[in-house]
Design a protein around this motif. Structure first.
Motif, short mmCIF file in Angstrom:
data_model
loop_
_atom_site.label_atom_id
_atom_site.label_comp_id
_atom_site.label_asym_id
_atom_site.label_seq_id
_atom_site.Cartn_x
_atom_site.Cartn_y
_atom_site.Cartn_z
N GLU A 216 44.36 46.54 35.20
CA GLU A 216 42.93 46.87 35.36
C GLU A 216 42.02 45.66 34.94
O GLU A 216 41.15 45.74 35.84
CB GLU A 216 42.64 47.82 33.93
N GLU A 217 42.64 44.57 34.53
CA GLU A 217 41.73 43.06 34.36
C GLU A 217 41.74 42.72 35.73
O GLU A 217 40.75 42.19 36.31
CB GLU A 217 42.68 42.36 33.36
N ALA A 218 42.76 42.84 36.65
CA ALA A 218 43.04 42.40 37.93
C ALA A 218 41.91 43.11 38.86
O ALA A 218 41.33 42.43 39.62
CB ALA A 218 44.44 42.27 38.49
N TRP A 219 41.81 44.21 38.82
CA TRP A 219 40.91 45.14 39.42
C TRP A 219 39.55 44.79 39.22
O TRP A 219 38.77 44.78 40.13
CB TRP A 219 41.26 46.51 39.21
N GLU A 220 39.28 44.68 38.01
CA GLU A 220 37.50 44.21 37.70
C GLU A 220 37.36 42.69 38.27
O GLU A 220 36.31 42.43 38.71
CB GLU A 220 37.71 44.00 36.06
N ILE A 221 38.49 41.91 38.44
CA ILE A 221 38.04 40.71 38.84
C ILE A 221 37.99 40.73 40.29
O ILE A 221 36.99 39.99 40.95
CB ILE A 221 39.13 39.68 38.48
#
Length: 275
Positions: A216-221
């Motif tokens: 999810e952090e990767a998706w936000e980036i």
């Protein structure tokens, strides 16, 4: 529990075409996501899946990714891989429709597995040049047998993803399906490595964007990257567009008008992953 919480949040925040004011995304939803036509290719997708579900042979899987929540051993039955680790029948049909609607000419898939998603890509546009990467030789061998059996023209490459992307990638791709290493570091490395291949009509799909807090952090980036304009969160997938004429927008969308039914099915699927 992370998946369950993320799915409940998705259900709360998602909407359908009535909440979409982008003509491009609205058309994608109405003409593709919500397309109820029964394509003859669906029968081939079903036969491809059933042939794997009937295969009880075992293989030794070499896993370079984030591991499995289902399997405790690397010796795995082919039918169990197809049942638990492959793309669902519903998502395979949606992937077919997306490719059929957008008509990409060059497609890269990162993570062949048994080729369930690959078959949807190939049937979606038989004229496309499709390159599919798989790190595990034994898994790739089964996929190649399937491709030959169903007469699918796939350039199947056995390679660590990082090695291929450093030395062999093309100058541009119209469509990339990311279904390999579901970790934040690897996902962002693939994103950075392939960014130079994106053009105005390129579409990327990231699988399992809610698989973990890291994903999810990767998706936000990825959503916030300046070259990315439109993104769509379907919970299972994150779709990324680079259309310069579009204002930057993020959508959380249901892939079907059958909202209640899909919610129940989605919760049952997630509950099955819990101990």
């Amino acid at each position: 529990m992370h998946l369950l919480k993320s799915y409940l949040k998705f259900l709360w925040n998602s909407n359908n075409s009535h909440g979409v004011h982008s003509p491009f995304v609205f058309d994608l939803l109405r003409k593709c996501f919500y397309d109820n036509n029964e394509y003859r290719e669906y029968t081939l997708l079903k036969k491809y899946r059933e042939s794997l579900l009937q295969n009880k042979n075992t293989i030794e899987v070499t896993d370079f990714g984030a591991g499995s929540r289902i399997f405790k051993s690397n010796i795995r039955a082919i039918n169990k891989i197809a049942q638990n680790a492959g793309i669902s029948g519903k998502d395979a049909r949606l992937l077919f429709r997306i490719v059929n609607y957008l008509e990409p000419k060059t497609i890269l898939e990162i993570g062949t597995s048994l080729g369930l998603a690959t078959s949807a890509l190939a049937l979606g546009n038989p004229k496309a040049k499709i390159t599919s990467l798989e790190g595990c030789p034994e898994t790739a061998k089964i996929a190649r047998q399937q491709f030959d059996k169903f007469d699918l023209g796939i350039d199947s490459v056995v390679s660590k993803f990082e090695s291929y992307l450093q030395t062999e990638k093309s100058d541009s791709y119209d469509f990339i399906y990311f279904d390999g290493n579901h970790s934040k570091i690897a996902t962002l490395e693939y994103f950075d490595s392939l960014l130079s291949t994106a053009h105005n009509e390129t579409v990327w799909i990231f699988d399992d964007i809610h698989w973990s807090a890291d994903m999810e952090e990767a998706w936000e980036i990825i959503k916030k990257h300046p070259k990315v304009t439109v993104t769509i969160d379907t919970f299972q997938w994150g779709l990324v567009f680079f259309r310069r004429e579009q204002e930057k927008q993020h959508f959380i969308l249901r892939t079907s008008n059958s909202f209640f039914l899909n919610s129940v099915l989605g919760l049952r699927k997630l509950w099955g992953l819990l101990p």
